[in-house]
Design a protein around this motif. Structure first.
Motif: not given
Length: 344
Positions: A46-50, A52-64, A179-186
């Protein structure tokens, strides 16, 4: 009799239904694993296809999801009500921010330390859970969430007061090429997988059986040798630990903390998220995380004048359609799908 050339098409025609039957049988037995592999591949890609804003959103989904995992442990498996879960989320977030901003600690160290800090505070504040229940416990936990915001604003030299603290987000190592958003996602994905693994083994141990017995019948649990007070307090501490870990991930992802981000609304939203996701279910925290992340923005898009009204109506609609939460609805759909495959 010798087989003729005309017998070969007949045998082939007979083999097609048999092959289809074997494939249907395999799918009916292993479709859950097939689905899990597909979902895993999608999540990893997903991080390579979305964007950055969508990557951020799904990162926050995992945080929650990590925070809701702790609330599910407390409410869904231990039977305790908490309206102060956002306070422990804030403890992890601010603990991480202070360690990175004032102490210059490397960000990987802040994750276990933030979780441990929230665990200790949860263990101390879990004392009311051993003596109170129901609405009385809910009011006590609500009070914790209420006084937290003024407390954070008072110690300005440490917490930054009303202005909060701004931090540098964790940067991806050069060898990753991310990228930064991809690293935070992982990072969030790894932490979420770890949190789910811990809860999985915890619930399947003697501790999990004790929590369920306390939730179902305290008197019977005590007769069986379980100490309800001890397990209630531990459940409160474990729940706080996961919330603190989620708060750490939040600070990494946002790069900023302020008292206004951790009001009572956060605690209420988290409770609504786990109820909608499915109390006591395995995937309820993930579905609840999706709900907490995307439904408020959807409500804002529908009506910018009254997003809270839309949010409340959507909660009512979901609970009307799925009284056991979205996980229960998904479970019934999976059961129907499995039965259809077996019939086919």
């Amino acid at each position: 009799m010798k087989a003729t050339a005309n017998d070969e098409p007949v045998a082939a025609e007979k083999g097609v239904p048999e092959a289809r039957g074997r494939m249907a049988g395999f799918a009916s037995r292993h479709w859950r694993w097939i689905l899990a592999v597909v979902v895993l591949l999608v999540v990893l890609r997903a991080p390579f296809e979305l964007v950055p804003f969508r990557v951020f959103q799904f990162t926050m989904v995992m945080v929650y999801a990590v925070a809701l995992l702790g609330l599910n442990l407390l409410t869904g498996h231990a039977g305790q009500i908490s309206l102060g879960h956002g306070a422990f989320f804030a403890v992890g977030a601010y603990g991480t921010a202070i360690m990175m901003y004032h102490w210059d600690l490397p960000y990987p160290l802040t994750f276990p330390l933030a979780a441990a800090l929230a665990f200790v505070i949860g263990l101390a504040l879990g004392v009311p859970a051993t003596r109170l229940r129901g609405l009385y416990l809910a009011l006590v936990t609500l009070a914790i969430a209420i006084f937290l915001v003024p407390l954070l604003k008072r110690f300005e030299s440490v917490t930054g007061g009303s202005m909060g603290l701004t931090l540098e987000k964790p940067a991806a190592p050069g060898w990753t090429g991310l990228a930064e958003d991809q690293w935070l996602y992982y990072l969030a994905l790894a932490a979420t997988a770890l949190a789910f693994a811990v809860v999985h083994f915890l619930l399947r141990s003697r501790v999990g059986r004790a929590l369920h017995s306390v939730r179902d019948n305290e008197t019977a649990a005590e007769v069986m040798g379980v100490k309800p007070a001890s397990y209630k307090r531990l459940a409160f501490a474990w729940s706080a630990m996961f919330a603190g870990a989620a708060g750490c991930l939040y600070t990494w992802t946002i790069g900023f903390v302020s008292p206004d981000s951790f009001t009572v609304n956060l605690s209420i939203t988290l409770l609504a998220g786990i109820v909608v996701g499915g109390l006591g279910s395995t995937w309820g925290p993930v579905l609840g995380g999706l709900f907490v992340m995307f439904v408020p923005s959807l409500s804002q898009d529908i009506n910018k004048a009254a997003p809270g009204v839309i949010f409340g109506l959507l909660i009512i609609a979901v609970m009307y359609v799925a009284p056991t939460g979205l996980a229960g609805l998904a479970g019934r759909a999976a059961h129907s799908f499995n039965r259809t495959l077996r019939k086919g």
